[in-house]
Design an enzyme around this catalytic site. Sequence first.
Site, PDB file in Angstrom:
ATOM      1  N   GLU A 199     123.242  26.748  57.797  1.00  0.00           N
ATOM      2  CA  GLU A 199     122.025  27.207  57.131  1.00  0.00           C
ATOM      3  C   GLU A 199     122.155  26.962  55.639  1.00  0.00           C
ATOM      4  O   GLU A 199     123.243  26.682  55.123  1.00  0.00           O
ATOM      5  CB  GLU A 199     121.775  28.695  57.396  1.00  0.00           C
ATOM      6  CG  GLU A 199     122.876  29.606  56.870  1.00  0.00           C
ATOM      7  CD  GLU A 199     122.642  31.065  57.219  1.00  0.00           C
ATOM      8  OE1 GLU A 199     121.563  31.393  57.753  1.00  0.00           O
ATOM      9  OE2 GLU A 199     123.537  31.883  56.953  1.00  0.00           O
TER      10      GLU A 199
ATOM     11  N   ARG B 241     134.752  31.598  55.284  1.00  0.00           N
ATOM     12  CA  ARG B 241     134.800  32.806  56.103  1.00  0.00           C
ATOM     13  C   ARG B 241     135.489  32.461  57.418  1.00  0.00           C
ATOM     14  O   ARG B 241     135.147  31.459  58.046  1.00  0.00           O
ATOM     15  CB  ARG B 241     133.391  33.344  56.352  1.00  0.00           C
ATOM     16  CG  ARG B 241     132.754  33.942  55.115  1.00  0.00           C
ATOM     17  CD  ARG B 241     131.285  34.226  55.305  1.00  0.00           C
ATOM     18  NE  ARG B 241     130.530  32.983  55.429  1.00  0.00           N
ATOM     19  CZ  ARG B 241     129.216  32.932  55.619  1.00  0.00           C
ATOM     20  NH1 ARG B 241     128.522  34.040  55.723  1.00  0.00           N
ATOM     21  NH2 ARG B 241     128.607  31.778  55.711  1.00  0.00           N
TER      22      ARG B 241
ATOM     23  N   ARG C 258     123.654  28.606  48.523  1.00  0.00           N
ATOM     24  CA  ARG C 258     124.898  28.317  49.249  1.00  0.00           C
ATOM     25  C   ARG C 258     124.553  27.631  50.559  1.00  0.00           C
ATOM     26  O   ARG C 258     123.795  28.160  51.366  1.00  0.00           O
ATOM     27  CB  ARG C 258     125.688  29.597  49.527  1.00  0.00           C
ATOM     28  CG  ARG C 258     127.130  29.318  49.981  1.00  0.00           C
ATOM     29  CD  ARG C 258     127.856  30.583  50.406  1.00  0.00           C
ATOM     30  NE  ARG C 258     127.338  31.093  51.658  1.00  0.00           N
ATOM     31  CZ  ARG C 258     127.014  32.376  51.873  1.00  0.00           C
ATOM     32  NH1 ARG C 258     127.154  33.276  50.924  1.00  0.00           N
ATOM     33  NH2 ARG C 258     126.547  32.749  53.053  1.00  0.00           N
TER      34      ARG C 258
ATOM     35  N   SER D 133     125.969  35.616  48.674  1.00  0.00           N
ATOM     36  CA  SER D 133     126.995  36.570  48.268  1.00  0.00           C
ATOM     37  C   SER D 133     128.403  36.004  48.340  1.00  0.00           C
ATOM     38  O   SER D 133     128.644  34.903  48.811  1.00  0.00           O
ATOM     39  CB  SER D 133     126.905  37.823  49.143  1.00  0.00           C
ATOM     40  OG  SER D 133     127.146  37.492  50.491  1.00  0.00           O
TER      41      SER D 133
ATOM     42  N   GLU E 289     118.019  36.769  57.640  1.00  0.00           N
ATOM     43  CA  GLU E 289     119.282  36.595  56.941  1.00  0.00           C
ATOM     44  C   GLU E 289     120.112  37.860  57.146  1.00  0.00           C
ATOM     45  O   GLU E 289     119.592  38.901  57.517  1.00  0.00           O
ATOM     46  CB  GLU E 289     119.050  36.366  55.441  1.00  0.00           C
ATOM     47  CG  GLU E 289     118.152  35.192  55.113  1.00  0.00           C
ATOM     48  CD  GLU E 289     118.731  33.857  55.535  1.00  0.00           C
ATOM     49  OE1 GLU E 289     119.968  33.748  55.639  1.00  0.00           O
ATOM     50  OE2 GLU E 289     117.949  32.929  55.770  1.00  0.00           O
ATOM     51  N   GLY E 290     121.431  37.756  56.875  1.00  0.00           N
ATOM     52  CA  GLY E 290     122.267  38.939  56.865  1.00  0.00           C
ATOM     53  C   GLY E 290     123.195  39.088  58.045  1.00  0.00           C
ATOM     54  O   GLY E 290     124.003  40.003  58.091  1.00  0.00           O
TER      55      GLY E 290
ATOM     56  N   LYS F  74     117.650  31.018  66.856  1.00  0.00           N
ATOM     57  CA  LYS F  74     117.674  31.654  65.544  1.00  0.00           C
ATOM     58  C   LYS F  74     116.288  32.144  65.126  1.00  0.00           C
ATOM     59  O   LYS F  74     115.334  31.364  65.110  1.00  0.00           O
ATOM     60  CB  LYS F  74     118.193  30.679  64.483  1.00  0.00           C
ATOM     61  CG  LYS F  74     119.669  30.326  64.627  1.00  0.00           C
ATOM     62  CD  LYS F  74     120.141  29.531  63.420  1.00  0.00           C
ATOM     63  CE  LYS F  74     121.642  29.379  63.411  1.00  0.00           C
ATOM     64  NZ  LYS F  74     122.117  28.740  62.156  1.00  0.00           N
TER      65      LYS F  74
ATOM     66  N   ASN G 115     121.279  29.018  52.221  1.00  0.00           N
ATOM     67  CA  ASN G 115     120.909  30.332  51.694  1.00  0.00           C
ATOM     68  C   ASN G 115     120.292  30.184  50.309  1.00  0.00           C
ATOM     69  O   ASN G 115     120.915  29.621  49.410  1.00  0.00           O
ATOM     70  CB  ASN G 115     122.146  31.220  51.602  1.00  0.00           C
ATOM     71  CG  ASN G 115     122.821  31.428  52.942  1.00  0.00           C
ATOM     72  OD1 ASN G 115     122.440  32.294  53.714  1.00  0.00           O
ATOM     73  ND2 ASN G 115     123.832  30.617  53.222  1.00  0.00           N
TER      74      ASN G 115
ATOM     75  N   LYS H  17     114.836  29.416  58.377  1.00  0.00           N
ATOM     76  CA  LYS H  17     115.326  28.560  59.463  1.00  0.00           C
ATOM     77  C   LYS H  17     114.260  27.558  59.896  1.00  0.00           C
ATOM     78  O   LYS H  17     114.573  26.416  60.253  1.00  0.00           O
ATOM     79  CB  LYS H  17     115.744  29.430  60.658  1.00  0.00           C
ATOM     80  CG  LYS H  17     116.721  30.545  60.339  1.00  0.00           C
ATOM     81  CD  LYS H  17     118.029  30.019  59.813  1.00  0.00           C
ATOM     82  CE  LYS H  17     119.058  31.134  59.649  1.00  0.00           C
ATOM     83  NZ  LYS H  17     118.685  32.150  58.638  1.00  0.00           N
TER      84      LYS H  17
END
Length: 526
Positions: A188, A501, A172, A195, A422-423, A418, A190, A355
């Site tokens: 970014e 989002r 993604r 998810s 992740e997360g 950064k 992924n 990153k």
Amino acid sequence: MQRHVVVGRTAQLRTEKIPKFSTGLLGQGLITYRNKRYLLWQQAAHRMEIDGKSAGSLVEDAVVWANQHGLVVALKDPKFVNPDFAVIHAPLSLMPVPYPRGRFELAQQVMPLLNRLVDAVADDEGYLESTLGPAALYDTFTGRLLKTLQTTRSARSALRAAGKEVVLGIHRSDYMLDEPSGKFLQVELNTIASSFGCLSALMTQLHLYMASRLPALEPSRLPANPTLEHIPDAIAAAANSVGYREEGGVVVMVVQPGERNAYDQQWIQLGLWERHRLRTVRMTLGDIAATATLDKAQGGTVTLKTGEPVCVFYFRAGYTPADYPSEAEWAARELIEQSNAAKCPTVAYQLAGTKKIQQDLARPGILERFISDGRDAGLLREFFAGLWSLDPKDVATDPGVAAAVVDAIARPEAYVLKPQREGGGNNLYGEELREMLKVGGEQLSAYILMQRILPPANRSVLVRNGQWSESETLNELGIYGTFVRHGKNVLLNEQSGHLVRTKTSSSNEGGVAAGFAVLDSPYLVD
């Protein structure tokens, strides 16, 4: 030029004139890529003004629809007899957010290029090691992933030589619409545990339902979102290439204990069974370490305690140090990496999504090392934000890097710091960023400096736990891609849906699972 504004007690759509602006590609705002023309300079603003009674009625209907159609997350409330099966609607936006159609379609168009890029970068392990080596000295998690890459190399090389290498990517690419430039700029890429794909498809369906309630919303402006079909289909394609279907082969979904977002994952399990009669077993890395066995004599087959061979390991965990509380979890990761099952992702794919790799690919000539077609590379660069290495040798020798660091100390609000994580919840902003750069030192090798993207603010009705509030918001778009390769043969490479989002404008982070944002949908304007 026009903007589309949602107003009024019944959420009517109003069109207003706004000034044009140009892109970095063409001053006229048009680009032709692969024989298709894209209008790029359209800009959208979103504003909703409805009274409490109207909003309350719509929110109630949206929450009921979400609960009836599986747009849910686990509640995990201990007061229930079995809290694992208590659910509540996913955090959601009542109405979709407008996006310029041309920009959105171009982001879809480049996703197969990004799939190819990840595969090419992951295949160059020397590049991964040399680029991530300095960061790994100060980031033990990245260092351990590199070590796993190295210790499993001989087993992986043997699989490749035997023609048994099957690669599965479910990626993604996340973007924000940058208001000053009018472009989507990449936040970014992924490559592990991408998810909310399935719940995002349900969000599209929810907003189609809302469009049936509100005639001013045109259903044709809500783009198709095929994640519910594409993600299971990609996993099944990889499983079929590996084999073991007649022997009862299964997909192992690698999960975190107590996962609150299990229902997004279980939509994939359902799709694998209903569309492909392929069974899924949910296991933590600890479970795998305790019960799975690797038979090197049979070419790296992993067999579960119950006797089934594993066709695919699909990770929805493993992206954070917390997923490896002991050496057992790292042993499980090495077992998986040496196996002949398809892995989503391999360790190399996971490292390709860090990153530091994102930053390094933006340097002159590096992207072109992996994407040889100049048109493709040029198009991808249109999505790159400003990115700078913080390795002390780069700060000392590269005037551009040094100038960016000086500017970030003077204007920290224009940058993001950064780490290789992740997360959500890991980035540094404002004074924290300024102080970190002032201190300097070798430990900054584990970070990158990124231009802060400045998206236009909207007004959204956000719904959490059955309660709603209207807030000024910012939005982040994610485009999914699926990729399957068996040896040198690419079996699948396509754009596979999207995610939006929405978060309050005061929030720096944007993760839904981390509690910062809600799910949303794009509403395309021309």
